[in-house]
Scaffold this active site. Structure first.
Site, PDB file in Angstrom:
ATOM      1  N   ARG A 106      35.012  45.544  24.810  1.00  0.00           N
ATOM      2  CA  ARG A 106      33.577  45.837  24.935  1.00  0.00           C
ATOM      3  C   ARG A 106      33.364  47.159  25.658  1.00  0.00           C
ATOM      4  NH1 ARG A 106      31.529  41.823  29.646  1.00  0.00           N
ATOM      5  NH2 ARG A 106      33.463  41.724  30.819  1.00  0.00           N
ATOM      6  N   ASP A 137      31.959  38.745  22.335  1.00  0.00           N
ATOM      7  CA  ASP A 137      30.814  39.414  21.715  1.00  0.00           C
ATOM      8  C   ASP A 137      30.676  40.897  22.028  1.00  0.00           C
ATOM      9  OD1 ASP A 137      30.123  39.247  24.362  1.00  0.00           O
ATOM     10  OD2 ASP A 137      28.512  37.787  24.089  1.00  0.00           O
ATOM     11  N   GLY A 138      31.506  41.406  22.916  1.00  0.00           N
ATOM     12  CA  GLY A 138      31.415  42.837  23.227  1.00  0.00           C
ATOM     13  C   GLY A 138      30.277  43.192  24.164  1.00  0.00           C
ATOM     14  N   ARG A 202      45.588  52.910  31.024  1.00  0.00           N
ATOM     15  CA  ARG A 202      46.075  51.749  31.773  1.00  0.00           C
ATOM     16  C   ARG A 202      47.578  51.570  31.570  1.00  0.00           C
ATOM     17  NH1 ARG A 202      41.227  48.242  31.700  1.00  0.00           N
ATOM     18  NH2 ARG A 202      39.540  49.595  31.053  1.00  0.00           N
ATOM     19  N   ASP A 276      46.698  45.232  32.320  1.00  0.00           N
ATOM     20  CA  ASP A 276      45.693  45.976  31.552  1.00  0.00           C
ATOM     21  C   ASP A 276      44.568  46.464  32.451  1.00  0.00           C
ATOM     22  OD1 ASP A 276      45.418  43.031  31.530  1.00  0.00           O
ATOM     23  OD2 ASP A 276      43.444  43.431  30.703  1.00  0.00           O
ATOM     24  N   ASP A 286      38.003  48.219  36.386  1.00  0.00           N
ATOM     25  CA  ASP A 286      37.605  46.902  35.889  1.00  0.00           C
ATOM     26  C   ASP A 286      37.153  45.967  37.001  1.00  0.00           C
ATOM     27  OD1 ASP A 286      37.979  47.749  33.363  1.00  0.00           O
ATOM     28  OD2 ASP A 286      39.447  46.240  32.796  1.00  0.00           O
TER      29      ASP A 286
HETATM   30  P1  AMP Z   1      39.179  41.598  31.617  1.00  0.00           P
HETATM   31  O1  AMP Z   1      39.639  40.278  32.118  1.00  0.00           O
HETATM   32  O2  AMP Z   1      37.717  41.883  31.872  1.00  0.00           O
HETATM   33  O3  AMP Z   1      40.036  42.716  32.051  1.00  0.00           O
HETATM   34  O4  AMP Z   1      39.254  41.527  30.015  1.00  0.00           O
HETATM   35  C1  AMP Z   1      40.413  41.234  29.315  1.00  0.00           C
HETATM   36  C2  AMP Z   1      40.216  41.591  27.871  1.00  0.00           C
HETATM   37  O5  AMP Z   1      39.130  40.866  27.319  1.00  0.00           O
HETATM   38  C3  AMP Z   1      39.932  43.046  27.603  1.00  0.00           C
HETATM   39  O6  AMP Z   1      40.565  43.375  26.401  1.00  0.00           O
HETATM   40  C4  AMP Z   1      38.435  43.071  27.452  1.00  0.00           C
HETATM   41  O7  AMP Z   1      37.991  44.150  26.674  1.00  0.00           O
HETATM   42  C5  AMP Z   1      38.179  41.760  26.755  1.00  0.00           C
HETATM   43  N1  AMP Z   1      36.825  41.240  26.978  1.00  0.00           N
HETATM   44  C6  AMP Z   1      36.333  40.685  28.110  1.00  0.00           C
HETATM   45  N2  AMP Z   1      35.041  40.320  27.938  1.00  0.00           N
HETATM   46  C7  AMP Z   1      34.714  40.628  26.664  1.00  0.00           C
HETATM   47  C8  AMP Z   1      33.528  40.501  25.869  1.00  0.00           C
HETATM   48  N3  AMP Z   1      32.414  39.957  26.342  1.00  0.00           N
HETATM   49  N4  AMP Z   1      33.578  40.953  24.599  1.00  0.00           N
HETATM   50  C9  AMP Z   1      34.688  41.510  24.100  1.00  0.00           C
HETATM   51  N5  AMP Z   1      35.830  41.652  24.784  1.00  0.00           N
HETATM   52  C10 AMP Z   1      35.851  41.223  26.048  1.00  0.00           C
HETATM   53 MG    MG Z   2      40.060  44.614  31.784  1.00  0.00          MG
END
Ligand code: AMP
Ligand code: MG
Length: 530
Positions: A106, A137-138, A202, A276, A286
């Site tokens: 997203r 949902d992005g 990253r 990541d 993040d």
């Molecule tokens: P995070 O735990 O926030 O670092 O996210 C882990 C992965 O999930 C990353 O690839 C994010 O881009 C993806 N991600 C988290 N929330 C969403 C969302 N609402 N829509 C799409 N991808 C998401």
């Molecule tokens: Mg992340």
């Protein structure tokens, strides 16, 4: 200048291979670093906040930020000439397990601007799905976006390396989230943050290429990263020098060590140190279920998903950083072909971190530097801070006000510290004696140091912030913003610009967590739902 004059120079998309398919259909990507994808327009965008300091980094003024063009561009509604929107592909270890392709699910990079102080990538978070959105949902909700916006800027003003935040806008649409993952989905206001950093590269970008065995691309990406983000390493070294990947890795270790030492200094717990979520530039990146230590508890993790294993607890952050660096070392191993020098660099990480930690602790305590015999004092400090709930931030500020002259009088130094304890009634008997004994030992050591009182106090207050984004403060700003009032968000943004200064009239932002916040969701427990 106007937004039209932003000087885009998109080196990432120019130099690196793109996925041939465009659009947001979910897919696995091979042989490419990114996919071109457009932001999803917001139906009724509304600007909630912007950071002028970040605007200036890319050459924008207050007037530009107040323009409709700014809102349209940074809510995802208008792609400006020169932008090249794309999402990047990375993988990562989540909670210690390889998760395969993750990527910017997203986040959409709009492009790179060459500003007055160098290159900055502009990235929207929450502007709709990308090929990496997997089942999600992005989108992003106001509560997590406000937390990211405020905290990135607060961290910057605390001198902690971090990605920045230019703007926070409501999209005008609601987004459904099950905040505690307990079967209670509810609509929340949607929001978009525009993040800014020299690059968002990253550890996981390198890991993904290595995992796919795309060694030529790994090398090309490495060359790009060094040239774009680590140009100093090229001085005196040829780009094809075999020593370059090792020099780069050592540099990443150094930056990571410095970053984590800063986190430990200010009491920041990232909460999701997956690979990541680790920037090769050593920037805090993040902001999700992060939290600030209120009472000093080395075992605290704000992330409910981490509650069982506590992998990302405060005290474990240096060790996790090293583990993450090991994964990065594995990823770039094909560029070096020898394990021993990487292992050596990883071992050195401990010494690097300890050097930062020692410098940081001596600054926090007001010493010129730590000496061998301070180790007992430091160990006992760690124990004393845990004897009873003690507010970490208030403790160090109070310490700066303690004078060694107290050793000569009849009073006890601890009497000056009572406001930093959450349960003053517990500070009695043996516990009180032990804390007092530590304070006396500390004051004796301070007296030996012989530093003038005002100098010592100023130095300590430059290392120990008065104002941090306490978990409950962020939550109060969220509650108000959700009710349509952004005034607390703006006030906090302003207070957190000068976290080390005394700010008359703002003391209520430097108080202990109130009782109601002890168990409230968003204050003590946070989930990854965002
Ligand atoms: P995070 O735990 O926030 O670092 O996210 C882990 C992965 O999930 C990353 O690839 C994010 O881009 C993806 N991600 C988290 N929330 C969403 C969302 N609402 N829509 C799409 N991808 C998401
Ligand atoms: Mg992340």
């Amino acid at each position: 200048m106007s937004l039209q004059a932003l000087a885009f120079d998109n080196r990432f998309t120019r130099e690196l291979p793109a996925d041939p398919i465009t659009g947001s259909a979910r897919r696995q990507i091979r042989g490419a670093l990114y996919s071109r994808v457009s932001p999803t327009p917001a139906v009724a965008p509304q600007l909630l906040a912007y950071a002028i300091e970040v605007a200036e980094l890319i050459g924008l003024s207050e007037k530009d930020c107040a323009s409709d063009a700014f809102l349209q561009a940074f809510s995802g509604n208008r792609v400006l000439a020169g932008m090249d929107p794309h999402a990047t592909c990375y993988g990562g270890h989540q909670f210690g397990n390889w998760a395969g392709q993750l990527g910017d699910g997203r986040a959409i990079n709009l492009g790179e601007v060459v500003g007055p102080e160098g290159r900055q990538t502009l990235q929207l978070k929450g502007a709709g799905p990308t090929p990496y959105a997997r089942t999600a949902d992005g989108l992003a909700v106001l509560r997590s976006s406000l937390r990211e916006f405020l905290c990135s800027e607060a961290m910057h003003h605390l001198d902690v390396p971090t990605t920045r935040a230019l703007s926070l806008a409501l999209t005008g649409e609601s987004v459904v989230r099950d905040m505690l993952y307990d079967g209670h989905p509810a609509p929340e206001p949607g929001a978009v943050v525009c993040r800014v950093a020299p690059s968002f590269t990253r550890f996981g970008h390198f890991q993904m290429l290595a995992a796919r065995g795309e060694v030529d691309l790994l090398r090309a990406f490495f060359d790009h990263t060094v040239a774009a983000d680590f140009p100093d390493l090229l001085e005196g070294t040829a780009a094809d020098d075999a020593g370059l990947p090792l020099a780069w890795f050592t540099d990443v270790c150094e930056r990571t060590a410095a970053m984590v030492a800063h986190w430990m200094r200010v009491g920041f717990v990232h909460g999701v140190m997956n690979t990541d979520n680790m920037s090769v530039l050593g920037l805090t990146i993040d902001y999700g279920p992060y939290g600030w230590l209120e009472d000093y508890d080395p075992n605290w993790t704000p992330n409910t998903t981490d509650a069982a294993g506590r992998r990302y607890r405060f005290a474990n952050q240096p060790a996790v950083a090293q583990w993450n660096l090991l994964q990065l070392a594995n990823a770039i191993y094909p560029l070096i072909g020898e394990a021993a020098p990487l292992e050596e660099a990883l071992r050195e990480f401990e010494a690097r971190y300890m050097a930062h930690w020692r410098a940081m602790m001596s600054a926090k305590l007001g010493f010129a530097s730590l000496v061998e015999s301070d180790s007992g004092l430091l160990d006992e400090l760690d124990a004393v801070l845990q004897l009873t709930e003690t507010d970490m931030t208030l403790f160090y500020r109070a310490l700066a006000d303690l004078s060694p002259a107290l050793l000569d009088g009849d009073g006890s130094p601890i009497d000056c510290l009572m406001p930093v304890f959450y349960r003053p009634d517990e500070v009695a008997g043996e516990r009180r004696e032990r804390i007092n004994a530590w304070l006396r030992a500390y004051l004796m050591r301070t007296r030996q140091e012989g530093r003038p009182a005002s100098e010592r106090r100023a130095a300590m207050n430059a290392a120990n912030p008065k104002y941090v984004l306490r978990n409950y403060l962020a939550q109060m700003a969220i509650d108000k913003a959700e009710a349509g009032d952004a005034s607390l968000l703006h006030e906090l943004q302003d207070v957190l610009r000068n976290p080390y200064a005394e700010q008359p009239g703002k003391d209520h932002f430097a108080e202990k967590r109130p009782e109601w916040a002890r168990t409230r969701v968003g204050c003590s427990q946070l989930s990854c739902s965002s």
